[in-house]
Design a protein around this motif. Structure first.
Motif, PDB file in Angstrom:
ATOM      1  N   GLY A  86       0.814  -1.284  -0.010  1.00  0.00           N
ATOM      2  CA  GLY A  86      -0.017   0.003   0.152  1.00  0.00           C
ATOM      3  C   GLY A  86       0.840   1.415  -0.084  1.00  0.00           C
ATOM      4  N   GLY A  87       2.155   1.148   0.634  1.00  0.00           N
ATOM      5  CA  GLY A  87       3.092   2.364   0.508  1.00  0.00           C
ATOM      6  C   GLY A  87       3.342   2.715  -0.784  1.00  0.00           C
ATOM      7  N   TRP A  92       1.736   4.509  -7.762  1.00  0.00           N
ATOM      8  CA  TRP A  92       0.988   3.947  -8.893  1.00  0.00           C
ATOM      9  C   TRP A  92      -0.377   4.939  -9.287  1.00  0.00           C
ATOM     10  CZ3 TRP A  92       2.878   0.736 -11.915  1.00  0.00           C
ATOM     11  CH2 TRP A  92       3.905  -0.173 -11.541  1.00  0.00           C
ATOM     12  N   SER A  93      -0.991   5.414  -8.342  1.00  0.00           N
ATOM     13  CA  SER A  93      -2.075   6.470  -8.499  1.00  0.00           C
ATOM     14  C   SER A  93      -1.509   7.570  -9.695  1.00  0.00           C
ATOM     15  CB  SER A  93      -2.513   6.745  -7.574  1.00  0.00           C
ATOM     16  OG  SER A  93      -3.265   5.912  -6.690  1.00  0.00           O
ATOM     17  N   GLY A  94      -0.388   8.080  -9.081  1.00  0.00           N
ATOM     18  CA  GLY A  94       0.127   9.122  -9.897  1.00  0.00           C
ATOM     19  C   GLY A  94       0.606   8.748 -11.231  1.00  0.00           C
ATOM     20  N   LEU A  99      -0.759   8.977 -17.080  1.00  0.00           N
ATOM     21  CA  LEU A  99      -0.987   8.145 -18.380  1.00  0.00           C
ATOM     22  C   LEU A  99      -2.341   8.587 -18.831  1.00  0.00           C
ATOM     23  CD1 LEU A  99      -0.359   6.045 -20.210  1.00  0.00           C
ATOM     24  CD2 LEU A  99      -1.487   4.232 -18.677  1.00  0.00           C
ATOM     25  N   ASP A 100      -3.282   8.681 -17.792  1.00  0.00           N
ATOM     26  CA  ASP A 100      -4.698   9.306 -18.335  1.00  0.00           C
ATOM     27  C   ASP A 100      -4.515  10.552 -18.869  1.00  0.00           C
ATOM     28  OD1 ASP A 100      -7.547   8.899 -18.592  1.00  0.00           O
ATOM     29  OD2 ASP A 100      -7.683  10.453 -16.861  1.00  0.00           O
ATOM     30  N   ASP A 101      -3.688  11.374 -18.380  1.00  0.00           N
ATOM     31  CA  ASP A 101      -3.602  12.883 -18.926  1.00  0.00           C
ATOM     32  C   ASP A 101      -2.955  12.544 -20.368  1.00  0.00           C
ATOM     33  OD1 ASP A 101      -4.649  13.883 -16.616  1.00  0.00           O
ATOM     34  OD2 ASP A 101      -2.768  14.291 -15.748  1.00  0.00           O
TER      35      ASP A 101
END
Length: 120
Positions: A86-87, A92-94, A99-101
């Motif tokens: 989880g750390g 990964w979210s960033g 990638l989405d941007d």
């Protein structure tokens, strides 16, 4: 160099691929060792050794049912692994946000059409 004991913690225990496979099989519920051995393509003694390691680190629990011993997943033992992994969630979210941007930029450029260089 001496090899670390596989029974010291969940990280060492799940480093063994066959133990991870046992955990996957136990996600479906309690299983006797003979069923696990058959599905893993291993002997009963080999499977029992892996189950003992998983039990010692708190990833598996066992209960008697007549002449059988049934093994079950105790996912609470995976908490240290979950917390450690989880750390990396922010990383990964960033990465996925970036990638989405980028994908959105590519879609926008495609909708606007190719730049033909006539912007004079």
């Amino acid at each position: 160099m001496a090899r670390a004991a596989t029974t010291s913690d969940a990280f060492n225990a799940i480093a063994e691929p066959q133990r991870r496979e046992i955990l996957l099989l136990l996600r479906g519920g309690e299983r006797p060792v003979n069923d696990l051995a058959r599905d893993l393509g291993m002997t009963q003694p080999q499977t029992s050794k892996h189950l003992r390691v998983l039990r010692e680190v708190g990833l598996v629990r066992v209960r008697g049912a007549g002449k059988q011993r049934l093994y079950d997943l105790d996912a609470r033992g995976l908490r240290p692994v979950h917390e450690w992994v989880g750390g990396f969630e922010r990383f990964w979210s960033g990465s996925f946000d970036r990638l989405d941007d980028y994908v959105q930029e590519l879609k926008q450029e495609k909708q606007e059409g190719p730049d033909d260089g006539d912007d004079q």
